[in-house]
Design a protein around this motif. Structure first.
Motif, PDB file in Angstrom:
ATOM      1  N   UNK A  87      -0.905  39.209  11.990  1.00 23.19           N
ATOM      2  CA  UNK A  87       0.193  38.959  11.050  1.00 23.19           C
ATOM      3  C   UNK A  87      -0.183  39.448   9.651  1.00 23.19           C
ATOM      4  N   UNK A  88      -1.463  39.273   9.277  1.00 26.55           N
ATOM      5  CA  UNK A  88      -1.924  39.776   7.976  1.00 26.55           C
ATOM      6  C   UNK A  88      -1.853  41.300   7.931  1.00 26.55           C
ATOM      7  N   UNK A  89      -2.179  41.932   9.044  1.00 26.73           N
ATOM      8  CA  UNK A  89      -2.063  43.396   9.123  1.00 26.73           C
ATOM      9  C   UNK A  89      -0.611  43.830   8.942  1.00 26.73           C
ATOM     10  N   UNK A  90       0.295  43.117   9.598  1.00 21.53           N
ATOM     11  CA  UNK A  90       1.711  43.465   9.512  1.00 21.53           C
ATOM     12  C   UNK A  90       2.248  43.282   8.089  1.00 21.53           C
ATOM     13  N   UNK A  91       1.693  42.332   7.354  1.00 24.99           N
ATOM     14  CA  UNK A  91       2.182  42.047   6.006  1.00 24.99           C
ATOM     15  C   UNK A  91       1.473  42.860   4.932  1.00 24.99           C
TER      16      UNK A  91
END
Length: 267
Positions: free
Chosen positions: A54-58
């Motif tokens: 999720x951090x990668x996506x954000x």
């Protein structure tokens, strides 16, 4: 009989060690993407999580760098494929002495350190008023990536039967038609393979890209900056996604190729 078994056992052991040597770093990197630790590590294991995906996506900066690398790779392939193919065709038509000299000159960028290529490209084009950026990255990378394309196309051309060209010309086909209908289909596997190699070489290049990037930040430069300022497992998550996409694409291509080989001929 005993000697054969010992040899086979040693050969299997060598293969296992070789595969482990190749894939163990990738495996550890992928596992670290699921660790709750804020640093990309496997030991100590602090718990399983998907937060880093999720951090990668954000991470908008990461996606901008990936988009920059994709744009650069696209234009590198667009330039390297035709130029490298043309170089291979020229080399195969030269006489032996001229071919040896031309081959040495064309392959020399592969023997030149990437730092030297990057600095020299930047100095040259700055004299012409061109600053760093995507255009200069493409120019610098194609300097040596063209060599890979040329070598792969040359290897394919060595198995080409020139009598096919002569037969087509004898039947009234023009040179462009012979190239389009005879030579190009034969070179298609080499062109696809060299195009994939060009993409990989472009995306992973760091030494040359660092000096000519200007204000652009390709993926390799972004990751190197993260290493200095504070790397998180979000980068591991991105790498795992890229590896998974590459493996799935390779498997899909192999399945399609085998189906094409085993398919019955059209009537």
């Amino acid at each position: 009989m005993t000697a054969d078994r010992i040899f086979r056992g040693l050969f299997v052991l060598y293969l296992l060690v070789f595969v482990l040597y190749l894939f163990a770093p990738l495996l550890i990197m992928g596992i670290a993407a699921f660790n709750e630790s804020r640093f990309p590590t496997v030991i100590p294991w602090q718990g399983t999580t998907l937060d880093w995906f999720f951090a990668m996506w954000a991470d908008a900066a990461m996606w901008r760098s990936l988009r920059t690398s994709a744009v650069v790779a696209f234009f590198v392939v667009l330039v390297a494929l035709p130029v490298g193919t043309a170089a291979a065709l020229v080399l195969t038509t030269l006489h032996a002495r001229a071919r040896g000299f031309a081959y040495a000159v064309m392959v020399s960028p592969l023997l030149t350190p990437g730092v030297v290529i990057g600095i020299s490209t930047l100095i040259l084009w700055r004299q012409a008023g061109v600053g760093g950026g995507i255009a200069l990255i493409v120019v610098a990378q194609t300097t040596f990536i063209i060599c890979y394309v040329m070598l792969m196309v040359m290897a394919r051309l060595q198995r080409f039967d020139r009598t096919q060209e002569e037969a087509a010309l004898g039947l009234g086909a023009s040179r462009p038609m012979v190239f389009r209908r005879v030579l190009l289909p034969f070179l298609r596997p080499a062109l696809l393979a060299s195009g994939g190699l060009a993409v990989l070489q472009s995306v992973e290049n760091y030494n040359t890209t660092l000096f000519v990037r200007g204000f652009e930040t390709p993926l390799t430069v972004f990751i190197a900056t993260k290493v200095r300022t504070g790397l998180t497992p979000a980068v591991n998550a991105l790498a795992l996604v890229i590896i998974a996409a590459t493996v799935i694409g390779a498997i899909a291509y192999e399945i399609a190729r085998r189906r094409q080989v085993t398919a019955p001929p059209r009537s």
